[in-house]
Enzyme design. Structure first.
Site, short mmCIF file in Angstrom:
data_model
loop_
_atom_site.label_atom_id
_atom_site.label_comp_id
_atom_site.label_asym_id
_atom_site.label_seq_id
_atom_site.Cartn_x
_atom_site.Cartn_y
_atom_site.Cartn_z
N GLU A 176 3.62 15.45 14.40
CA GLU A 176 4.37 14.81 13.31
C GLU A 176 4.52 15.81 12.18
OE1 GLU A 176 2.48 11.46 11.34
OE2 GLU A 176 3.98 11.57 9.74
N ASP B 130 13.15 19.40 2.98
CA ASP B 130 12.11 19.82 2.03
C ASP B 130 11.76 21.28 2.29
OD1 ASP B 130 11.90 17.18 1.30
OD2 ASP B 130 9.98 16.82 2.32
N GLU C 272 9.04 22.81 1.50
CA GLU C 272 7.65 23.06 1.88
C GLU C 272 7.35 22.85 3.36
OE1 GLU C 272 5.30 20.69 -0.71
OE2 GLU C 272 5.86 18.80 0.26
N LYS D 243 25.30 1.33 7.64
CA LYS D 243 25.95 2.61 7.32
C LYS D 243 25.27 3.79 8.02
CE LYS D 243 29.11 1.26 4.42
NZ LYS D 243 30.53 1.41 4.80
N PRO E 152 24.06 8.46 5.95
CA PRO E 152 22.81 9.19 5.68
C PRO E 152 22.21 9.78 6.95
CG PRO E 152 22.80 7.06 4.57
CD PRO E 152 24.00 7.07 5.47
N LYS F 2 28.49 5.11 16.96
CA LYS F 2 28.90 6.09 15.95
C LYS F 2 27.85 7.20 15.83
CE LYS F 2 31.14 5.78 11.52
NZ LYS F 2 31.44 4.89 10.39
N CYS G 38 -19.71 2.06 -0.09
CA CYS G 38 -20.01 3.36 -0.69
C CYS G 38 -20.29 3.22 -2.19
CB CYS G 38 -18.89 4.35 -0.38
SG CYS G 38 -19.44 6.04 -0.54
N GLY H 254 -19.27 0.99 -3.98
CA GLY H 254 -19.52 -0.44 -4.12
C GLY H 254 -20.98 -0.76 -3.84
N GLU I 128 -23.83 10.10 -11.74
CA GLU I 128 -22.38 10.37 -11.75
C GLU I 128 -21.75 9.74 -13.00
OE1 GLU I 128 -20.37 8.91 -8.24
OE2 GLU I 128 -18.41 9.59 -8.94
N HIS J 232 -18.26 4.13 5.20
CA HIS J 232 -16.97 3.41 5.06
C HIS J 232 -16.65 2.72 6.39
CE1 HIS J 232 -15.51 4.96 1.15
NE2 HIS J 232 -16.37 5.92 1.41
N GLU K 32 -14.58 0.59 7.19
CA GLU K 32 -13.14 0.35 7.43
C GLU K 32 -12.50 1.47 8.26
OE1 GLU K 32 -14.54 1.18 4.60
OE2 GLU K 32 -13.29 2.51 3.36
N1 GLN Z 1 -18.75 8.46 -6.12
C1 GLN Z 1 -19.74 8.14 -5.18
C2 GLN Z 1 -20.40 9.36 -4.59
O1 GLN Z 1 -19.86 10.45 -4.64
C3 GLN Z 1 -19.19 7.24 -4.09
C4 GLN Z 1 -18.09 7.87 -3.28
C5 GLN Z 1 -17.31 6.87 -2.47
O2 GLN Z 1 -17.28 5.69 -2.79
N2 GLN Z 1 -16.60 7.31 -1.45
O3 GLN Z 1 -21.47 9.28 -4.06
#
Ligand code: GLN
Length: 532
Positions: free
Chosen positions: A140, A147, A149, A187, A190, A223, A378, A380, A402, A504, A506
């Site tokens: 991809e 562009d 770049e 159309k 483009p 077309k 994380c 959170g 931090e 993470h 997710e």
């Molecule tokens: N800021 C936090 C750290 O560096 C958490 C980073 C995050 O949530 N991905 O540890």
């Protein structure tokens, strides 16, 4: 079978969904080993140092690579654990070419964009295909044709045909077909102009996908076919749909499998995994009930900042027969958090820096005190620890270094290995790390395993000096690093679902296999909906 290559470019506009189109093409080819490569024209070596508001979420791979969010689509669609080498930025390419020059690899020669840089790009593509033993390599090319770049990637893609043989490569171009208000016509201009640009660069597409709000009619297909010199059957619709998971299904209905089969001389057959995909996608529509989840963070202005979290929630919806509605709550300046009671559950996502943290800590406190299901990811999780230390351990100024370097109670702090790190790029704790879950914990029940791994991207950790006070006051460390020094998962006893994860989760969720921590959260949210 010869190694096959599919090059995907995009035209007219950015944001047409090239990554999802490429991933959808790959999904239809699942009987083969398909490897995605993403080429981005920017000069950052990777997107790890970019703000998500600029560039969308930074996706993290098992091997610790920080890559473009399109890799999220690839992993979710292709059932493959991608590698950081498959992410090629112009920053990486230039870094490598300059390193080679300094080493003396080009001794006596003038190093040039063509052929040296374009050769290096092709070498990388072909090496990845060889190393992975890929049947099909999807390349991809980021950005929009024209562009500056991305020119070198486009030129390398043109040259690749010679290298791999024309029977082993096809070019697919995603374009935009508008139907302007007041005209009752789709159309093609483009698209014609975009294809002209592509052809000027020596690439003659084999397939054109026209992104459109409706199915392309015969007239426009005709077309485009005439003006752009592609078979009429190879002009297909990229229909606007309410769920990205339908895109491969739409492409299949447009006969894309046969088109690719005949152009690459392969025999694409859809298998039972595809049927499963179709069923789950249908489930996304059925949705017997609704649940609303709040995501409270500071990058809420761009929804793509939390793309994988939203997708992980959708995956759960497909398995739990419910529609998951997501509201983004901006934590910056958030004072009154009572609206949280209207949600089935709350997610505090990852993040960096001071801005918006008070709002998040208030939301966490509200969830803890009102038994509202909460998943802290994380940052959170780190903020959940701070909230707990402040309000239940009597450490009023507990903080992360931090946020406040001089706090007396640095419950979240840098570990020795991070203290002397100088550069910012690729220096966090990155990639998959294992954790051992506590026996009979909620976490063990959620994962149904005692040894798990999630992907990480952070510098700070729960400070070992505070492990004992946090635990004495009732916080459960339900997952630790194998050497027992790092807190990877937390939970609370007298709460339906107060869960934190230093990784993470997710990033490993897919439609076929939703991430357990999200599945558990949505399930609890459904139960809570029933209660209120
Ligand atoms: N800021 C936090 C750290 O560096 C958490 C980073 C995050 O949530 N991905 O540890």
């Amino acid at each position: 079978m010869h190694k096959k290559f599919i090059v995907v470019t995009g035209g007219v506009l950015s944001g047409l969904g090239k990554g999802i189109a490429a991933a959808s093409i790959g999904l239809l080819l699942q009987q083969y080993k398909v490897i995605p490569i993403k080429c981005d024209g920017y000069l950052n070596v990777d997107p790890g140092t970019m703000n998500p508001i600029e560039h969308g979420e930074v996706f993290v791979l098992d091997d610790g690579g920080e890559v473009d969010m399109d890799f999220g689509h690839y992993e979710r669609f292709l059932n493959v654990d991608c590698k950081s080498d498959w992410s090629l930025t112009m920053g990486k390419i230039y870094r490598d070419i300059i390193e080679k020059e300094r080493k003396g690899d080009f001794l006596g020669k003038n190093v040039q964009l063509i052929p040296d840089v374009t050769d290096l790009i092709q070498d990388k593509w072909v090496e990845i295909a060889e190393k992975e033993n890929a049947n099909v390599t999807l390349i991809e090319i980021g950005g929009t044709i024209g562009d500056i770049e991305n020119e070198l990637f486009v030129e390398a893609a043109r040259q690749l045909k010679k290298r791999v043989g024309e029977e082993n490569i096809i070019y697919i171009h995603l374009t935009y077909v508008p139907k302007p208000f007041g005209t009752d016509e789709q159309k093609s201009k483009p698209t014609q102009q975009s294809i002209n640009l592509l052809r000027e660069k020596g690439i003659f597409p084999d397939v054109i996908i026209g992104r459109c709000s409706e199915v392309l009619d015969n007239k426009i297909k005709e077309k485009i076919s005439v003006y752009c010199d592609v078979d009429k059957g190879a002009v297909i619709t990229g229909l606007d749909v309410n769920s990205v998971y339908k895109i491969p299904i739409r492409f299949n209905e447009e006969n894309l499998c046969n088109i690719i089969s005949s152009k690459l001389n392969i025999n694409v057959n859809l298998n039972s995994e595809y049927d499963k995909w179709v069923n789950l996608t249908e489930n996304l529509e059925k949705q017997e009930c609704k649940v609303k989840i709040a995501i409270c963070g500071k990058y809420t202005k761009l929804k793509d900042s939390y793309a994988s979290i939203v997708e992980a929630l959708n995956h759960c919806g497909a398995h739990l027969n419910c529609s998951v509605g997501v509201d983004f709550i901006d934590s910056d300046g958030l004072k009154d958090v009572s609206m949280i009671k209207d949600y089935g559950a709350v997610i505090i996502p990852g993040g960096f820096g001071k801005r918006g943290i008070d709002g998040k800590i208030n939301v966490i406190k509200y969830c803890r005190e009102n038994n509202i299901p909460l998943l802290g990811i994380c940052y959170g999780m780190q903020l959940s620890i701070i909230e707990y230390a402040r309000n239940l351990c009597g450490l009023g100024d507990a903080n992360s270094t931090e946020i406040d370097e001089n706090t007396n109670n640095p419950v979240i702090d840098l570990m020795p290995g991070q203290r002397n790190v100088q550069g910012k790029g690729a220096t966090m704790r990155l990639g998959s790390y294992p954790a051992i879950l506590k026996k009979e914990s909620l976490m063990e029940g959620i994962y149904k395993l005692d040894n798990v791994s999630e992907r990480h991207r952070h510098r700070y950790e729960v400070n070992p000096k505070f492990h004992s006070i946090l635990q004495e006051k009732g916080l459960i460390f339900s997952g630790m690093s194998p050497d027992k020094t790092l807190v990877e998962f937390i939970e609370l006893k007298d709460h339906d679902y107060f869960v934190g994860c230093q990784g993470h989760p997710e990033l490993k969720s897919s439609l076929m296999k939703p991430a357990p921590l999200f599945y558990g959260l949505v399930k609890k949210a459904l139960e809570r909906n029933g209660k209120t």
